[in-house]
Scaffold this active site. Structure first.
Site, mmCIF file in Angstrom:
data_model
loop_
_atom_site.group_PDB
_atom_site.id
_atom_site.type_symbol
_atom_site.label_atom_id
_atom_site.label_comp_id
_atom_site.label_asym_id
_atom_site.label_seq_id
_atom_site.Cartn_x
_atom_site.Cartn_y
_atom_site.Cartn_z
ATOM 1 N N SER A 284 44.205 29.859 33.994
ATOM 2 C CA SER A 284 44.500 30.849 35.038
ATOM 3 C C SER A 284 43.989 30.402 36.407
ATOM 4 C CB SER A 284 43.914 32.204 34.654
ATOM 5 O OG SER A 284 42.545 32.074 34.355
ATOM 6 N N LEU B 203 41.422 28.906 39.438
ATOM 7 C CA LEU B 203 40.075 29.245 39.903
ATOM 8 C C LEU B 203 40.102 30.687 40.415
ATOM 9 C CD1 LEU B 203 37.679 27.350 39.678
ATOM 10 C CD2 LEU B 203 37.870 26.865 42.090
ATOM 11 N N HIS B 204 40.303 31.630 39.489
ATOM 12 C CA HIS B 204 40.328 33.052 39.840
ATOM 13 C C HIS B 204 38.896 33.568 39.968
ATOM 14 C CE1 HIS B 204 39.279 34.465 35.753
ATOM 15 N NE2 HIS B 204 39.935 33.382 35.363
ATOM 16 N N ALA B 205 38.711 34.863 40.052
ATOM 17 C CA ALA B 205 37.413 35.458 40.405
ATOM 18 C C ALA B 205 36.216 34.950 39.600
ATOM 19 C CB ALA B 205 37.495 36.989 40.303
ATOM 20 N N ALA C 14 35.628 31.098 39.946
ATOM 21 C CA ALA C 14 35.296 30.838 41.355
ATOM 22 C C ALA C 14 33.856 31.252 41.633
ATOM 23 C CB ALA C 14 36.256 31.581 42.280
#
Length: 95
Positions: A17, A19-21, A24
C-alpha cells in the site's frame, strides 16, 4: 572541523500500500533518531527533496509500491542514517 559530504542511496518502496500513514510514521520516527539532516526524494527528473523528518512532507509525496526513492543525509551519522533507512524501507517499514 571535518567537512561532511552528503551520502545517499536509492531504494524502492516495497509496501503493497506504499508509504501511507503508518509506515510513513515509522520512517519519520527512525529518520528523526539521527543527528544528520535527512532528505527523501522521488527518484525522477525534477522531483524536489523533502525533509524526511516531517510526516506531512513524507506523506505528501504519494509514494506507492514500486516508487523509487533516494534517501540522502548530511552530518555526523549520515552513512548510518541512510543505511538504516534504506533497510527499513526494504523491510516494508514493519508491515
Amino acid at each position: 572541523m571535518k567537512e561532511t559530504v552528503m551520502y545517499s542511496k536509492v531504494t524502492t518502496i516495497t509496501n503493497p500500500s506504499g508509504l501511507h500513514a503508518r509506515p510513513a510514521a515509522v520512517f519519520v520516527k527512525a529518520a528523526s533518531d539521527f543527528a544528520s539532516k535527512v532528505t527523501l526524494r522521488k527518484n525522477e527528473d525534477g522531483a524536489p527533496e523533502r525533509d524526511a523528518k516531517s510526516i506531512l512532507m513524507v506523506m505528501g509525496m504519494g509514494l506507492g509500491v514500486g516508487s523509487e526513492v533516494e534517501i540522502s543525509a548530511e552530518g555526523t551519522d549520515e552513512q548510518e542514517a541512510v543505511d538504516a533507512l534504506v533497510a527499513l524501507i526494504e523491510s516494508g517499514c514493519g508491515e
